[in-house]
Write a protein that holds these residues in place. Sequence first.
Motif, mmCIF file in Angstrom:
data_model
loop_
_atom_site.group_PDB
_atom_site.id
_atom_site.type_symbol
_atom_site.label_atom_id
_atom_site.label_comp_id
_atom_site.label_asym_id
_atom_site.label_seq_id
_atom_site.Cartn_x
_atom_site.Cartn_y
_atom_site.Cartn_z
ATOM 1 N N UNK A 188 50.962 50.038 52.411
ATOM 2 C CA UNK A 188 49.514 50.011 52.236
ATOM 3 C C UNK A 188 49.188 48.905 51.238
ATOM 4 N N UNK A 189 48.065 48.224 51.467
ATOM 5 C CA UNK A 189 47.710 47.061 50.657
ATOM 6 C C UNK A 189 46.420 47.345 49.894
ATOM 7 N N UNK A 190 46.421 47.002 48.607
ATOM 8 C CA UNK A 190 45.239 47.189 47.787
ATOM 9 C C UNK A 190 44.340 45.966 47.817
ATOM 10 N N UNK A 191 43.610 45.758 46.761
ATOM 11 C CA UNK A 191 42.724 44.601 46.637
ATOM 12 C C UNK A 191 42.925 43.963 45.274
ATOM 13 N N UNK A 192 42.603 42.671 45.170
ATOM 14 C CA UNK A 192 42.848 41.949 43.928
ATOM 15 C C UNK A 192 42.057 42.498 42.755
ATOM 16 N N UNK A 193 40.883 43.090 43.039
ATOM 17 C CA UNK A 193 40.085 43.642 41.939
ATOM 18 C C UNK A 193 40.478 45.079 41.601
ATOM 19 N N UNK A 194 41.439 45.633 42.310
ATOM 20 C CA UNK A 194 41.913 46.982 42.028
ATOM 21 C C UNK A 194 41.097 48.088 42.652
ATOM 22 N N UNK A 195 39.971 47.742 43.286
ATOM 23 C CA UNK A 195 39.115 48.796 43.825
ATOM 24 C C UNK A 195 39.703 49.483 45.061
ATOM 25 N N UNK A 248 52.159 46.180 41.681
ATOM 26 C CA UNK A 248 50.882 45.581 41.307
ATOM 27 C C UNK A 248 49.742 46.568 41.188
ATOM 28 N N UNK A 249 50.039 47.827 40.943
ATOM 29 C CA UNK A 249 48.984 48.831 40.775
ATOM 30 C C UNK A 249 48.081 48.479 39.597
ATOM 31 N N UNK A 250 46.767 48.588 39.813
ATOM 32 C CA UNK A 250 45.810 48.317 38.745
ATOM 33 C C UNK A 250 45.055 49.556 38.291
#
Length: 332
Positions: A100-107, A128-130
């Motif tokens: 699963x892929x997140x987003x650069x802003x962490x949202x 890279x969890x934010x």
Amino acid sequence: MRDVKRVTMEDVAREAGVSRALVSIAYRDAAGVSAATRARILAIGERLGYAPDQVAARLAGVGGRTVGVFIQDLHNDVFADVFDGVRAVVEPARKSLVMAVGTLDGRGDAAALDTLRRSRVDVIVGVGLQLPDVAVQAVSRHVPVVAVARDIPSVDAVITDNEAGARAAVEHLAGLGHRRIAFLANPPGDGYGGRGSGYAAAMRAAGLAPRVASSSYLRAQAAIDAAALLDGPEPPTAIFAHNDQAAFGVLDAAHDRGLVPGVDVSVVGYDNSSMSRAPGTALTTVDLHGAELGRAAAELAAERVSRPDAERLTRTSAPTLIVRGTTGPAPS
């Protein structure tokens, strides 16, 4: 065009002279079928061209043999290196991977982790969890989490010594005679302060004044923020960026101003991504050994699944400075 009939599990069962349930057990590698019978069923399936529905097999199994991988961004090569390391351990063990892929802003982190949880993975490797520490800890109470390159209390982790990596970068630049060394910092958040604190400590140890400019994980924004440094009063002669993507943004800003990296301004990144090694880039960077982190994370994930009641599991990795062409002596 002639329709091609899809081979089903029932076709394999009929050919093997066994029940559909036994075929399902064989393909899930679950208890209840002998090794010889399982081998015969799989051979028949391969001869018939049966392609099992891996998602359905996972969902049908109790405690499916799956590893979930969360990745912050598909555009950052170092995450691909980590994933390759995870896969190198998981696939030979005949486990399945769900990504699963997140987003650069962490949202997108929470939604991506929820997707993995609902897929009934056994364990999640988080790259890279934010999310804040408390949010990751809450997820880990439902599905074990192994954090990569981030130290989260009570959560299993493969930890890289970011402070040591940052110190190595600053000491390299100071040794080249640079006195105005700026740090292009990552967005503030839990678990990623080591590079900033290592930079500040190394600057003070060298008798230099830290100069920090906040930026983002976007290359374009890093270029804007680097431009503000280069166009400002007493511009830095060297910029240490929080990762390679940000360093590429610094190089973009330098190019736009006719500055030659390693001559007019020195640039250091962090990650040793594949792009940093490309001819024409030759970025000086700190290698966090992404593939090794991925392998270690996968090994910890397997240990956590086999020992669910174990105390917190951690491993520590040491980064390495890789000197290339974007750093040189301070301009006179």
